[in-house]
Design a protein around this motif. Sequence first.
Motif, PDB file in Angstrom:
ATOM      1  N   LEU A 169     -63.563 -49.323 -63.448  1.00  0.00           N
ATOM      2  CA  LEU A 169     -64.260 -50.644 -63.180  1.00  0.00           C
ATOM      3  C   LEU A 169     -63.235 -51.522 -62.664  1.00  0.00           C
ATOM      4  O   LEU A 169     -61.910 -51.636 -62.909  1.00  0.00           O
ATOM      5  N   THR A 170     -64.051 -52.316 -61.535  1.00  0.00           N
ATOM      6  CA  THR A 170     -62.969 -53.266 -60.878  1.00  0.00           C
ATOM      7  C   THR A 170     -62.639 -54.565 -61.688  1.00  0.00           C
ATOM      8  O   THR A 170     -63.302 -54.935 -62.775  1.00  0.00           O
ATOM      9  N   ARG A 171     -61.922 -55.203 -61.196  1.00  0.00           N
ATOM     10  CA  ARG A 171     -61.319 -56.383 -61.908  1.00  0.00           C
ATOM     11  C   ARG A 171     -62.337 -57.384 -61.927  1.00  0.00           C
ATOM     12  O   ARG A 171     -62.660 -58.129 -62.915  1.00  0.00           O
ATOM     13  N   GLY A 172     -63.290 -57.681 -60.731  1.00  0.00           N
ATOM     14  CA  GLY A 172     -64.447 -58.267 -60.740  1.00  0.00           C
ATOM     15  C   GLY A 172     -65.418 -57.952 -61.836  1.00  0.00           C
ATOM     16  O   GLY A 172     -65.914 -58.881 -62.429  1.00  0.00           O
ATOM     17  N   GLN A 173     -65.624 -56.684 -61.822  1.00  0.00           N
ATOM     18  CA  GLN A 173     -66.601 -56.446 -63.094  1.00  0.00           C
ATOM     19  C   GLN A 173     -66.002 -56.641 -64.322  1.00  0.00           C
ATOM     20  O   GLN A 173     -67.063 -57.131 -65.067  1.00  0.00           O
ATOM     21  N   LEU A 174     -64.696 -56.458 -64.469  1.00  0.00           N
ATOM     22  CA  LEU A 174     -64.318 -56.869 -65.907  1.00  0.00           C
ATOM     23  C   LEU A 174     -64.260 -58.384 -66.122  1.00  0.00           C
ATOM     24  O   LEU A 174     -64.620 -58.778 -67.279  1.00  0.00           O
ATOM     25  N   LEU A 175     -64.171 -59.130 -65.211  1.00  0.00           N
ATOM     26  CA  LEU A 175     -63.991 -60.382 -65.273  1.00  0.00           C
ATOM     27  C   LEU A 175     -65.550 -61.095 -65.623  1.00  0.00           C
ATOM     28  O   LEU A 175     -65.755 -61.756 -66.331  1.00  0.00           O
ATOM     29  N   GLU A 176     -66.435 -60.613 -65.013  1.00  0.00           N
ATOM     30  CA  GLU A 176     -67.863 -60.719 -65.033  1.00  0.00           C
ATOM     31  C   GLU A 176     -68.347 -60.493 -66.490  1.00  0.00           C
ATOM     32  O   GLU A 176     -69.306 -61.344 -67.244  1.00  0.00           O
ATOM     33  N   HIS A 177     -68.003 -59.287 -67.096  1.00  0.00           N
ATOM     34  CA  HIS A 177     -68.534 -58.675 -68.350  1.00  0.00           C
ATOM     35  C   HIS A 177     -67.843 -59.535 -69.430  1.00  0.00           C
ATOM     36  O   HIS A 177     -68.406 -59.725 -70.294  1.00  0.00           O
ATOM     37  N   VAL A 178     -66.409 -60.048 -69.227  1.00  0.00           N
ATOM     38  CA  VAL A 178     -65.723 -60.514 -70.537  1.00  0.00           C
ATOM     39  C   VAL A 178     -65.575 -61.712 -70.431  1.00  0.00           C
ATOM     40  O   VAL A 178     -65.766 -62.392 -71.235  1.00  0.00           O
ATOM     41  N   TRP A 179     -65.327 -62.231 -69.025  1.00  0.00           N
ATOM     42  CA  TRP A 179     -65.233 -63.950 -69.186  1.00  0.00           C
ATOM     43  C   TRP A 179     -66.270 -64.672 -68.604  1.00  0.00           C
ATOM     44  O   TRP A 179     -66.552 -65.827 -68.658  1.00  0.00           O
ATOM     45  N   GLY A 180     -67.263 -64.074 -67.956  1.00  0.00           N
ATOM     46  CA  GLY A 180     -68.560 -64.316 -67.774  1.00  0.00           C
ATOM     47  C   GLY A 180     -68.368 -65.253 -66.169  1.00  0.00           C
ATOM     48  O   GLY A 180     -69.392 -66.286 -66.196  1.00  0.00           O
ATOM     49  N   TYR A 181     -67.536 -65.125 -65.489  1.00  0.00           N
ATOM     50  CA  TYR A 181     -67.208 -65.770 -63.789  1.00  0.00           C
ATOM     51  C   TYR A 181     -67.255 -64.794 -62.981  1.00  0.00           C
ATOM     52  O   TYR A 181     -66.479 -63.605 -63.446  1.00  0.00           O
ATOM     53  N   ASP A 182     -67.249 -64.947 -61.790  1.00  0.00           N
ATOM     54  CA  ASP A 182     -67.056 -64.137 -60.455  1.00  0.00           C
ATOM     55  C   ASP A 182     -65.665 -64.096 -60.299  1.00  0.00           C
ATOM     56  O   ASP A 182     -64.769 -65.009 -60.784  1.00  0.00           O
ATOM     57  N   PHE A 183     -65.473 -62.970 -59.476  1.00  0.00           N
ATOM     58  CA  PHE A 183     -64.108 -62.561 -59.292  1.00  0.00           C
ATOM     59  C   PHE A 183     -63.261 -63.587 -58.540  1.00  0.00           C
ATOM     60  O   PHE A 183     -63.820 -63.869 -57.589  1.00  0.00           O
ATOM     61  N   ASP A 184     -61.822 -63.864 -59.009  1.00  0.00           N
ATOM     62  CA  ASP A 184     -61.227 -64.860 -58.171  1.00  0.00           C
ATOM     63  C   ASP A 184     -60.142 -64.097 -57.901  1.00  0.00           C
ATOM     64  O   ASP A 184     -59.021 -63.512 -58.911  1.00  0.00           O
ATOM     65  N   PRO A 185     -59.707 -63.755 -56.515  1.00  0.00           N
ATOM     66  CA  PRO A 185     -58.396 -62.774 -56.299  1.00  0.00           C
ATOM     67  C   PRO A 185     -57.056 -63.267 -56.818  1.00  0.00           C
ATOM     68  O   PRO A 185     -56.293 -62.686 -56.660  1.00  0.00           O
ATOM     69  N   CYS A 186     -57.194 -64.688 -57.020  1.00  0.00           N
ATOM     70  CA  CYS A 186     -55.843 -65.242 -57.515  1.00  0.00           C
ATOM     71  C   CYS A 186     -55.708 -65.103 -58.821  1.00  0.00           C
ATOM     72  O   CYS A 186     -54.548 -65.558 -59.342  1.00  0.00           O
ATOM     73  N   THR A 187     -56.654 -64.863 -59.927  1.00  0.00           N
ATOM     74  CA  THR A 187     -56.260 -64.903 -61.155  1.00  0.00           C
ATOM     75  C   THR A 187     -55.830 -63.419 -61.562  1.00  0.00           C
ATOM     76  O   THR A 187     -56.039 -62.338 -60.913  1.00  0.00           O
ATOM     77  N   ASN A 188     -54.918 -63.134 -62.566  1.00  0.00           N
ATOM     78  CA  ASN A 188     -54.638 -62.246 -63.009  1.00  0.00           C
ATOM     79  C   ASN A 188     -54.638 -62.095 -64.540  1.00  0.00           C
ATOM     80  O   ASN A 188     -54.302 -61.336 -65.163  1.00  0.00           O
ATOM     81  N   VAL A 189     -55.822 -62.558 -65.061  1.00  0.00           N
ATOM     82  CA  VAL A 189     -56.197 -62.442 -66.485  1.00  0.00           C
ATOM     83  C   VAL A 189     -56.445 -61.286 -67.083  1.00  0.00           C
ATOM     84  O   VAL A 189     -56.175 -60.782 -68.117  1.00  0.00           O
ATOM     85  N   VAL A 190     -57.097 -60.403 -66.049  1.00  0.00           N
ATOM     86  CA  VAL A 190     -57.691 -59.175 -66.476  1.00  0.00           C
ATOM     87  C   VAL A 190     -56.224 -58.300 -66.691  1.00  0.00           C
ATOM     88  O   VAL A 190     -56.046 -57.611 -67.760  1.00  0.00           O
ATOM     89  N   ASP A 191     -55.502 -58.269 -65.952  1.00  0.00           N
ATOM     90  CA  ASP A 191     -54.045 -57.460 -66.098  1.00  0.00           C
ATOM     91  C   ASP A 191     -53.321 -58.104 -67.269  1.00  0.00           C
ATOM     92  O   ASP A 191     -52.834 -57.020 -67.892  1.00  0.00           O
ATOM     93  N   VAL A 192     -53.414 -59.211 -67.341  1.00  0.00           N
ATOM     94  CA  VAL A 192     -52.493 -59.861 -68.671  1.00  0.00           C
ATOM     95  C   VAL A 192     -53.208 -59.296 -69.855  1.00  0.00           C
ATOM     96  O   VAL A 192     -52.449 -58.727 -70.633  1.00  0.00           O
TER      97      VAL A 192
END
Length: 227
Positions: A169-192
């Motif tokens: 699952l890409t970071r973009g997919q995880l962002l959309e599912h869990v945080w509800g917004y599109d992928f921002d290449p500058c964010t590291n919230v998924v990794d954290v």
Amino acid sequence: MKILLVEDEQKIADFICEGLRAKNFSVTHCADGNQGYEMASKHTFDVIILDIMLPGRDGLDILGSLRQTGIDTPIILLTARNELGDRVKGLEMGADDYLAKPFYVEELNARIQALLRRQGGTIQHVIEVGSLQLDCISRSITCHGQSVELTSREFSLLEHLMRSPNQVLTRGQLLEHVWGYDFDPCTNVVDVCIKRIRRKIASLESAGNMVGAIESVRGTGYRLSPL
């Protein structure tokens, strides 16, 4: 519970995604029929919400192809209010329900719940991957019987990974599912968030025997794999 939404009108899609995620559904959104069919045919969902008028393959074409290949996931069609013919045809082709636009998300949720009840308990409330066990009703996680205390975001992220074991699952997919917004290449919230989940699981006495690991896939995202 995993919902696939195939809807090309962004405002409607945002309205549905926000409303269903507020009720603890995991929503995957596709904006065209080709992508929607690919997702529906390759991945497992509890309910598919399918607009009829779509770019690429239209909703009725997707519905027919899914039923012909033996995919019996409950499908709710979204239709224009005056398109009675499409609603009738959709039901004859195997749709389980329909909802005419515009509608309230509360009505959509009620129809989803009714479909799930009619499925006779086929919805997976307890998910197990290796020694990890997730209970969607009590929203609890255990590893070898030991409780893992997770925040709401951490729980949702791990649940999404556990519902798609061995799938990257890409970071973009995880962002959309869990945080509800599109992928921002500058964010590291998924990794954290992943680091926090790993740390909490590793702190358990049984962590050394854990069968199942969150793997980093370089340049892409993450995968939960039984070891």
